[in-house]
Motif scaffolding. Structure first.
Motif, PDB file in Angstrom:
ATOM      1  N   HIS A  69       0.814  -1.217   0.000  1.00 21.64           N
ATOM      2  CA  HIS A  69       0.000   0.000   0.000  1.00 21.64           C
ATOM      3  C   HIS A  69       0.841   1.257   0.000  1.00 21.64           C
ATOM      4  O   HIS A  69       0.339   2.327   0.303  1.00 21.64           O
ATOM      5  CB  HIS A  69      -0.921   0.017   1.222  1.00 21.64           C
ATOM      6  CG  HIS A  69      -1.866  -1.134   1.240  1.00 21.64           C
ATOM      7  ND1 HIS A  69      -2.878  -1.272   0.323  1.00 21.64           N
ATOM      8  CD2 HIS A  69      -1.948  -2.222   2.030  1.00 21.64           C
ATOM      9  CE1 HIS A  69      -3.546  -2.378   0.563  1.00 21.64           C
ATOM     10  NE2 HIS A  69      -3.004  -2.979   1.593  1.00 21.64           N
ATOM     11  N   GLY A  70       2.085   1.168  -0.279  1.00 22.50           N
ATOM     12  CA  GLY A  70       2.933   2.347  -0.270  1.00 22.50           C
ATOM     13  C   GLY A  70       3.952   2.267   0.846  1.00 22.50           C
ATOM     14  O   GLY A  70       4.140   1.231   1.466  1.00 22.50           O
ATOM     15  N   GLU A  71       4.581   3.365   1.090  1.00 21.89           N
ATOM     16  CA  GLU A  71       5.666   3.412   2.065  1.00 21.89           C
ATOM     17  C   GLU A  71       5.139   3.339   3.496  1.00 21.89           C
ATOM     18  O   GLU A  71       4.133   3.960   3.827  1.00 21.89           O
ATOM     19  CB  GLU A  71       6.432   4.718   1.876  1.00 21.89           C
ATOM     20  CG  GLU A  71       7.804   4.687   2.473  1.00 21.89           C
ATOM     21  CD  GLU A  71       8.622   5.889   2.035  1.00 21.89           C
ATOM     22  OE1 GLU A  71       9.270   6.491   2.888  1.00 21.89           O
ATOM     23  OE2 GLU A  71       8.588   6.219   0.843  1.00 21.89           O
ATOM     24  N   TRP A  72       5.833   2.573   4.352  1.00 20.53           N
ATOM     25  CA  TRP A  72       5.435   2.445   5.754  1.00 20.53           C
ATOM     26  C   TRP A  72       5.786   3.722   6.494  1.00 20.53           C
ATOM     27  O   TRP A  72       6.843   4.311   6.295  1.00 20.53           O
ATOM     28  CB  TRP A  72       6.158   1.266   6.405  1.00 20.53           C
ATOM     29  CG  TRP A  72       5.769   1.075   7.837  1.00 20.53           C
ATOM     30  CD1 TRP A  72       4.685   0.392   8.300  1.00 20.53           C
ATOM     31  CD2 TRP A  72       6.429   1.572   9.002  1.00 20.53           C
ATOM     32  NE1 TRP A  72       4.630   0.424   9.663  1.00 20.53           N
ATOM     33  CE2 TRP A  72       5.698   1.153  10.128  1.00 20.53           C
ATOM     34  CE3 TRP A  72       7.564   2.343   9.216  1.00 20.53           C
ATOM     35  CZ2 TRP A  72       6.062   1.464  11.418  1.00 20.53           C
ATOM     36  CZ3 TRP A  72       7.925   2.647  10.516  1.00 20.53           C
ATOM     37  CH2 TRP A  72       7.175   2.209  11.604  1.00 20.53           C
ATOM     38  N   ARG A  73       4.873   4.161   7.330  1.00 26.31           N
ATOM     39  CA  ARG A  73       5.123   5.336   8.165  1.00 26.31           C
ATOM     40  C   ARG A  73       4.899   4.950   9.619  1.00 26.31           C
ATOM     41  O   ARG A  73       4.029   4.156   9.928  1.00 26.31           O
ATOM     42  CB  ARG A  73       4.163   6.459   7.792  1.00 26.31           C
ATOM     43  CG  ARG A  73       4.451   7.037   6.441  1.00 26.31           C
ATOM     44  CD  ARG A  73       3.547   8.234   6.162  1.00 26.31           C
ATOM     45  NE  ARG A  73       3.651   8.614   4.782  1.00 26.31           N
ATOM     46  CZ  ARG A  73       2.808   8.247   3.842  1.00 26.31           C
ATOM     47  NH1 ARG A  73       1.773   7.507   4.138  1.00 26.31           N
ATOM     48  NH2 ARG A  73       2.976   8.611   2.603  1.00 26.31           N
ATOM     49  N   ARG A  74       5.675   5.563  10.495  1.00 22.46           N
ATOM     50  CA  ARG A  74       5.513   5.325  11.931  1.00 22.46           C
ATOM     51  C   ARG A  74       4.135   5.829  12.345  1.00 22.46           C
ATOM     52  O   ARG A  74       3.732   6.935  11.987  1.00 22.46           O
ATOM     53  CB  ARG A  74       6.600   6.074  12.692  1.00 22.46           C
ATOM     54  CG  ARG A  74       6.533   5.864  14.199  1.00 22.46           C
ATOM     55  CD  ARG A  74       7.716   6.485  14.900  1.00 22.46           C
ATOM     56  NE  ARG A  74       8.966   5.924  14.476  1.00 22.46           N
ATOM     57  CZ  ARG A  74       9.474   4.761  14.904  1.00 22.46           C
ATOM     58  NH1 ARG A  74       8.799   4.037  15.752  1.00 22.46           N
ATOM     59  NH2 ARG A  74      10.631   4.331  14.480  1.00 22.46           N
TER      60      ARG A  74
END
Length: 167
Positions: free
Chosen positions: A44-49
């Motif tokens: 789903h795209g880049e992982w973010r904290r």
């Protein structure tokens, strides 16, 4: 004998498929294959904290509903969620290099300081939990106990949801 007659046809099919794949790849704009592959791997795209404030709000909403809190218990809930919210214990940038340059006694002292800091944060969470728990009715305390036994804020239920099965 039949196999020998089919071999040229199979080879021709492989060559045609290879040619078509090359032509399709040549039609994509430069840089697109790397991006498409990276997107496919990430899903789903880049992982973010996760946002700590949003997580704390979800936790508060969950507790409010699960414990059926009364309006006069709202202040205790806010204090509990605020204190129970984990504080990042990430090392400062460049800490690895600094740590590697330390002598063994210096590293041990630095480790003790970090452990002391983490223990103090744990003690804060324990005190906040006890203050919140004291504000709950006996029925709410039972429900809170059940929530905590099922994994508390990490959502690990029945041994699932962590880093592998519990043994």
């Amino acid at each position: 004998m039949k196999l020998n007659k089919l071999a040229p046809l199979a080879l021709g099919g492989v060559l045609i498929a290879g040619t078509m794949a090359s032509a399709a790849a040549a039609q994509q704009p430069q840089g697109a294959p790397a991006q498409a592959g990276a997107e496919a791997r990430r899903g789903h795209g880049e992982w973010r904290r996760p946002d700590p404030a949003a997580m704390a709000a979800r936790r508060a909403d969950h507790l409010r509903a699960a414990l059926q809190l009364r309006p006069e218990q709202e202040a205790a809930l806010k204090a509990y969620v605020g204190a129970a919210q984990s504080k990042p214990m990430m090392p400062a940038p460049g800490a690895r290099k600094k740590f590697a340059e330390m002598t063994t006694p210096e590293r041990l002292d630095a480790q003790r300081a970090m452990m002391t800091k983490r223990l103090a944060a744990f003690d804060e969470r324990v005190a906040a939990t006890k203050r919140f728990y004291a504000q709950l009715s006996p029925t709410q305390q039972k429900a809170f106990d059940t929530l905590q036994q099922r994994g508390g804020k990490h959502g690990m239920r029945d041994g699932h949801g962590g880093h592998g099965p519990r043994r």
